[in-house]
Design an enzyme around this catalytic site. Structure first.
Site, short mmCIF file in Angstrom:
data_model
loop_
_atom_site.label_atom_id
_atom_site.label_comp_id
_atom_site.label_asym_id
_atom_site.label_seq_id
_atom_site.Cartn_x
_atom_site.Cartn_y
_atom_site.Cartn_z
N PRO A 136 -5.35 -4.96 -0.50
CA PRO A 136 -5.70 -4.09 0.60
C PRO A 136 -4.69 -2.99 0.86
O PRO A 136 -3.55 -3.25 1.21
CB PRO A 136 -5.76 -5.04 1.81
N GLU A 137 -5.13 -1.80 0.68
CA GLU A 137 -4.45 -0.65 1.25
C GLU A 137 -5.32 -0.24 2.43
O GLU A 137 -6.34 -0.88 2.71
CB GLU A 137 -4.33 0.48 0.22
N HIS B 50 -8.21 -21.18 -1.96
CA HIS B 50 -7.35 -20.36 -1.10
C HIS B 50 -8.04 -19.90 0.17
O HIS B 50 -7.62 -18.93 0.80
CB HIS B 50 -6.83 -19.16 -1.88
N ARG C 224 -1.89 -15.45 -2.25
CA ARG C 224 -0.42 -15.33 -2.18
C ARG C 224 0.13 -15.65 -0.80
O ARG C 224 1.34 -15.78 -0.64
CB ARG C 224 0.01 -13.93 -2.62
N ARG D 105 17.08 12.99 5.43
CA ARG D 105 16.75 11.73 4.77
C ARG D 105 16.95 11.91 3.27
O ARG D 105 16.54 12.89 2.69
CB ARG D 105 15.28 11.34 5.05
#
Length: 271
Positions: free
Chosen positions: A2-3, A91, A110, A152
DNA sequence: ATAATCACCTGCTCGC
DNA sequence: TGCGAGCAGGTGATTA
């Protein structure tokens, strides 16, 4: 998996099936996700009616009068609706059973994801505090990114993926947006002009919006169970294409590691 | 404060 | 066919 486009696609997919439903039971088979699932979550959820599903960054939020259910899919998580009684597989860690006779099933090999509870009246949840703006809102523009980047010294790709700067730009889309904007991912964030940040913001919005429109990159179908892959993958210009030819100039795309993440770019098109 | 690294987990692919 | 190494879409915690 998932993004942001996958999470938003999930939100849109599950919301119509949840709205108007009362939660009848919570089944937790594996409470050990990134953080433990609160032991009293079932008590908080059971009997509550779902009005809507919201998203902030890659968190899915289900608000109730007495608190908010917070869910994150991590690297490998997914949510889908199945009939109550459907046997759980390896899972399938959590089921949220609904008055409709279906249940919302959380699967995550995971276990980098999270399912948490934020009680009303408590101060804002630390995970949701200090997040940058949503990438698809007007608050995220070239000026903002330019200002935030001054002094930065991190690579611009790492800067773009920092959730305190802007949320929801994960590894795939950071690679893609930098390619489309013609910016080398390893360039120092503080040394990029305002004009180039304006372009970058435009490309971030464009790639995310396109991907959401097509249902994400790899997401599987959350309603049925017959995994439909997302259609966006075939349109990726650089991610996963190291060693292959640039689609713009035919040069060989190079793959490097930047902040432990695989990074692909074109030495000719990106400067 | 900033930058770099580590950590959490399982599954899959690759090279031998 | 088996086995270890390395890698995977995220992100908070820890270390200099």
């Amino acid at each position: 998996m998932p993004e942001l486009p996958e999470v938003e696609t999930t939100r849109r997919g599950i919301e119509p099936h949840l709205r108007g439903n009362t939660i009848t039971r919570l089944v937790v088979r594996q409470p050990r996700l990134r953080w433990p699932i609160p032991a009293d979550l079932g008590a908080a959820l059971t009997g509550s009616a779902i009005e809507r599903v919201e998203r902030r960054a890659k968190y899915l939020l289900v608000p109730f009068a007495h608190g908010t259910l917070i869910m994150h899919l991590g690297m490998s998580g997914s949510l889908r609706l199945v009939p109550i009684g459907q046997p759980a597989e390896k899972h399938d860690h959590v089921d949220i059973e609904l008055s409709s006779g279906q249940l919302l099933r959380y699967t995550d090999p995971r276990r980098f994801g999270a399912i948490l509870w934020q009680a009303s009246g408590e101060p804002g949840h630390p995970l949701l505090e200090n997040l940058g703006p949503e990438p698809l809102t007007d608050a995220f523009d070239g000026d903002y990114l330019f200002q935030r980047s001054r002094r930065r010294n991190v690579p611009v790709k790492s800067f773009l993926m920092d959730g305190h700067v802007v949320v929801g730009v994960g590894n795939i889309y950071a690679n893609e947006a930098l390619f489309s904007a013609g910016i080398r991912p390893d360039r120092s964030a503080g040394k990029i002009s305002r004009e180039r940040y304006v372009r970058l913001v435009d490309e971030v919005k464009r790639v995310l919006a396109r991907s959401i429109k097509q249902g994400g990159t790899t997401l599987r179908n959350f309603v049925g169970g017959d995994g439909k892959p997302g259609y966006f993958r075939q349109q990726l210009l650089v991610y996963g294409r190291g060693g292959e030819a640039c689609r713009q100039c035919e040069a060989i795309l190079v793959e490097v590691r930047l902040g432990q993440r695989s990074t692909v770019y074109c030495r000719r098109c990106q400067r």
